[in-house]
Design a protein around this motif. Structure first.
Motif, PDB file in Angstrom:
ATOM      1  N   GLN A 293     -76.672 105.092 -18.496  1.00 59.00           N
ATOM      2  CA  GLN A 293     -78.402 104.275 -18.860  1.00 59.00           C
ATOM      3  C   GLN A 293     -78.697 105.390 -20.108  1.00 59.00           C
ATOM      4  O   GLN A 293     -78.540 106.811 -19.714  1.00 59.00           O
ATOM      5  CB  GLN A 293     -78.264 103.890 -17.015  1.00 59.00           C
ATOM      6  CG  GLN A 293     -77.241 102.767 -16.756  1.00 59.00           C
ATOM      7  CD  GLN A 293     -77.739 102.931 -15.612  1.00 59.00           C
ATOM      8  OE1 GLN A 293     -78.252 103.463 -15.199  1.00 59.00           O
ATOM      9  NE2 GLN A 293     -76.944 102.025 -14.959  1.00 59.00           N
ATOM     10  N   ASP A 294     -79.904 105.685 -19.759  1.00 56.66           N
ATOM     11  CA  ASP A 294     -80.833 105.925 -19.864  1.00 56.66           C
ATOM     12  C   ASP A 294     -80.899 106.432 -21.496  1.00 56.66           C
ATOM     13  O   ASP A 294     -80.927 107.387 -21.085  1.00 56.66           O
ATOM     14  CB  ASP A 294     -81.218 106.499 -19.093  1.00 56.66           C
ATOM     15  CG  ASP A 294     -81.921 105.902 -17.620  1.00 56.66           C
ATOM     16  OD1 ASP A 294     -82.896 105.150 -17.621  1.00 56.66           O
ATOM     17  OD2 ASP A 294     -81.969 106.721 -17.148  1.00 56.66           O
TER      18      ASP A 294
ATOM     19  N   HIS B 221     -81.565 107.217 -25.181  1.00 53.57           N
ATOM     20  CA  HIS B 221     -82.720 106.936 -26.206  1.00 53.57           C
ATOM     21  C   HIS B 221     -82.474 107.411 -27.182  1.00 53.57           C
ATOM     22  O   HIS B 221     -81.072 107.722 -27.844  1.00 53.57           O
ATOM     23  CB  HIS B 221     -83.261 108.299 -25.640  1.00 53.57           C
ATOM     24  CG  HIS B 221     -83.428 107.818 -24.607  1.00 53.57           C
ATOM     25  ND1 HIS B 221     -85.294 107.234 -24.295  1.00 53.57           N
ATOM     26  CD2 HIS B 221     -83.886 108.552 -23.557  1.00 53.57           C
ATOM     27  CE1 HIS B 221     -85.251 107.194 -22.634  1.00 53.57           C
ATOM     28  NE2 HIS B 221     -83.969 108.065 -21.912  1.00 53.57           N
TER      29      HIS B 221
ATOM     30  N   SER C  73     -81.967 112.179 -22.603  1.00 52.17           N
ATOM     31  CA  SER C  73     -83.430 112.313 -22.611  1.00 52.17           C
ATOM     32  C   SER C  73     -83.901 113.417 -22.110  1.00 52.17           C
ATOM     33  O   SER C  73     -85.309 114.215 -22.673  1.00 52.17           O
ATOM     34  CB  SER C  73     -84.766 111.421 -20.297  1.00 52.17           C
ATOM     35  OG  SER C  73     -83.574 111.886 -19.042  1.00 52.17           O
TER      36      SER C  73
END
Length: 706
Positions: A664-665, A667, A678
């Motif tokens: 997840q997350d 970028h 991140s």
């Protein structure tokens, strides 16, 4: 002295004095009539031939009948006729005139033989000796000017052949391209085509000419010839439509291709059963290999034969050449003989179809391709017109290109600047130049994206009005398709990602202040476009029917008939309300209006302008858009607007930099398009090369390079 003229090299300037009973080269029952000079030249290597004075021969020979003498007179008066001039104009009006000029009938079947070659290689001289006993039927020239210009024809009754003489290649001409086209028409008419060359070694121009002529014949001429043959019921297979080619190669010092000394087998090879290939076969294999070296074999020709003659300092041995040429003329593998009516009609068809104006400019010896930049446009293949290793951007030779979705090579040009004679390239942006990102994002959510020109300012906003907005191409911008060169990035179309980023930003900001302001904004928008008879949202605190109090986030519904506010339970009914302007489709009404008759409602309520509210019902408010986007799975939304150079989310398993697994997350770096965690994408930089004109997320590596 006899009344007959010499039929050899003196080109009937001298009268014949002797006859050779053994030669059998020319007319008169295999008797050659020679002057003393030509007799010595002809028989210097044939001392065993029997020569007798012509008077004695006439006295003892009874074979010269009246018909033979008449035929001899016709041969002596035989002349060539100009059929087509150098401007591709027919000089003979019809078949009757051609038959009378050549002393033949229009239905007489004949073969067609033509000759090609470079200027100065003795093509006319060769035809005179092969078919007309050395008489100057086709004009020759001892000066630098060519002896033949255009297309000349003559008839040889012995071989029953229509002989065509042509203008030489590489000669000076007012229009070289037109001359070449005439030669190709002649080639299409021919049953046998001679290519005469005196080069010590076969030049490349012969192979190029025959290869190109074959391609033109197959592409343009074969269908026309088939049409003429079908019209006259001449059944010839397509594979035999093309002529035979006889390459006449005369050298002075160099061995010809069919020289038997080229291949000598050793005793071991002979013991193993090897045999020396016939010299003619070796020559044809060599010619085939030369054609294949150019990329293809001339498939239009039914056969290519080689006849080599090494003359040295002796006169040309036309006997050997004549033997090969007559063998091909008499071969059953060539096309059937045709009447001169068919030949004339074929020439007229080709001349009428291929007679357009052609540029006189010949191809340059030093091709422009030697010095031009070899870079090609990725979309249309157009070549850069600048010199090799030039500096700066590439420049196309053509201003036209074609659109390809892969390269996205469509750009916008400001319409106002274009009308003023200037070219100002513009692109879609999220907000105006100099505007704060927050204000710009808010305007984007309400009014859509903008197109801004450096000189004219904002020239277009996608949602400037509630409805009826026109696409920018109609009034604001002009669309152009531009070239895309290798190494240059095409203009990116990241507007979808712009919108997603900005909605995320607005969503995060609204989320910080709870959902209360969202509902307030939604109610305010509803009141601005609501029909006049609707009770404003800020005045509705209770349901007009059950008096239930509305909590801050409760949904308020308006009855389309009376305009009061109700809860969802008290406005669950629907019926047409045409007197209010809602048409005949069922719309939401309260319970009281649902049970009322149409007459009662019509008398009580008047129709109102509800167009704005109809549009608003079709469009979501900004707050509801934020809510719907947040509710949609992020992966679906992100992939739907993902720029082409971004790695898909499903392919990102670990951070591209630190290699830590991420689920997840994820970028994306706006510079390289790779996926990062991140922690490795903390920097923000503008990436104008990728279309990001404002600070966006980039990886640490791209941050150092930007």
């Amino acid at each position: 002295m006899s009344q007959y003229k010499c039929q050899f090299w003196c080109k009937p300037h001298n009268k014949a004095s002797v006859t050779c009973v053994d030669c059998g080269d020319f007319v008169f029952d295999n008797i050659a009539f020679l002057c003393q000079l030509c007799s010595e030249r002809q028989h210097q290597k044939h001392q065993e031939h029997k020569l007798v004075p012509i008077k004695e021969y006439l006295e003892m020979s009874k074979s010269l009948t009246k018909s033979v003498i008449e035929e001899h007179k016709i041969q002596e008066t035989c002349k060539s006729v100009l059929l087509v001039d150098d401007c591709e104009t027919l000089c003979i009006k019809d078949v009757k005139q051609l038959a009378e000029s050549l002393h033949m009938t229009h239905d007489m079947p004949v073969n067609v033989l033509s000759i090609f070659g470079n200027t100065g290689d003795g093509k006319s001289h060769t035809l005179n000796h092969l078919f007309f006993g050395g008489r100057e039927v086709f004009a020759t020239s001892s000066s630098q000017k060519p002896g033949t210009i255009g297309m000349w024809v003559a008839y040889d009754s012995n071989s029953n052949t229509l002989v065509i003489d042509t203008e030489g290649l590489l000669g000076v001409s007012s229009n070289l391209n037109r001359r070449t086209r005439l030669l190709l028409k002649i080639l299409a008419l021919s049953d046998v085509a001679l290519y005469r060359t005196r080069a010590e070694r076969l030049h490349n121009d012969m192979f190029v000419f025959l290869k190109d002529a074959s391609n033109v014949y197959c592409e343009h001429f074969s269908s026309e010839l088939e049409g003429v043959l079908e019209k006259h019921n001449i059944d010839v297979p397509l594979c035999k439509l093309g002529p035979k080619v006889v390459v006449i190669h005369e050298t002075q010092y160099t061995d010809t291709l069919d020289c038997s000394t080229e291949t000598v087998l050793t005793d071991d090879q002979k013991a193993l059963g090897s045999s020396d290939k016939p010299s003619l076969q070796r020559a044809e294999e060599e010619i085939t290999s030369r054609f294949l070296a150019l990329g293809e074999y001339p498939k239009a020709f039914s056969k290519i034969r080689y006849v080599g003659v090494k003359s040295g300092k002796q006169p040309t041995d036309f006997d050997l050449i004549r033997e090969g040429v007559l063998e091909e003329l008499n071969s059953s593998s060539i096309r059937n003989r045709k009447s001169i009516a068919v030949i004339m009609e074929t020439l007229q068809v080709l001349n009428s179809k291929f007679s357009n104006t052609i540029s006189p400019r010949p191809l340059s010896t030093f091709s422009d391709q030697f010095f031009r930049c070899p870079t090609l446009c990725l979309t249309c293949g157009d070549q850069c017109r600048l010199s090799v290793s030039h500096e700066g951007k590439h420049s196309p030779s053509s201003s036209y290109c074609r659109y390809q979705h892969l390269h996205k090579n469509r750009v916008y040009i400001c319409g106002k600047c274009y009308q003023n004679g200037e070219r100002s390239e513009v692109m879609t942006k999220s907000y105006e130049e100099g505007e704060s990102p927050w204000s710009g994002y808010a305007k984007l959510a309400w009014s859509g994206y903008v197109i801004e020109c450096d000189q004219c300012g904002v020239i277009y906003r996608s949602r400037q009005y509630w409805y009826g907005n026109k696409p920018p191409e109609l009034d604001s911008v002009r669309t152009e398709i531009v070239h895309v060169w290798p190494g240059e990035e095409s203009k990116p179309e990241n507007l979808g990602r712009y919108v997603l980023d900005q909605i995320y930003s607005v969503s995060e900001t609204i989320g910080q202040y709870s959902a209360g302001p969202t509902q307030v904004v939604s109610d305010w928008i509803t009141d601005q476009v609501a029909p006049p008879y609707w009770v404003p949202n800020h005045l509705i605190s209770n349901c007009n029917s059950c008096r239930k109090e509305f909590v801050p986030l409760a949904q308020k519904h308006h009855c389309r008939a009376c305009g009061n506010g109700f809860c969802s339970d008290c406005s669950a009914q629907s019926k047409p309300v045409p007197w209010r302007g809602w048409g005949y489709e069922p719309v939401r009404v309260c319970d009281k209006c649902f049970i009322s008759t149409d007459e009662e409602l019509t008398e009580e309520y008047l129709a109102a302008d509800i167009t704005a509210w109809k549009v608003t019902e079709c469009l979501k408010t900004a707050a509801s858009v934020v809510k719907s986007v947040v509710e949609v799975p992020a992966s679906i939304v992100t992939d739907s607007v993902r720029p082409d150079y971004w790695v898909p989310d499903v392919d990102i398993i670990e951070c591209y930099q630190c290699k830590i697994p991420i689920s997840q997350d994820k970028h994306h770096c706006r510079g390289c398009g790779q996926g990062f965690c991140s922690g490795c994408t903390t920097s923000k930089r503008p990436v104008p090369d990728r279309g990001w004109t404002y600070p966006v997320r980039v990886c640490d590596t791209c941050s150092l390079m930007l």
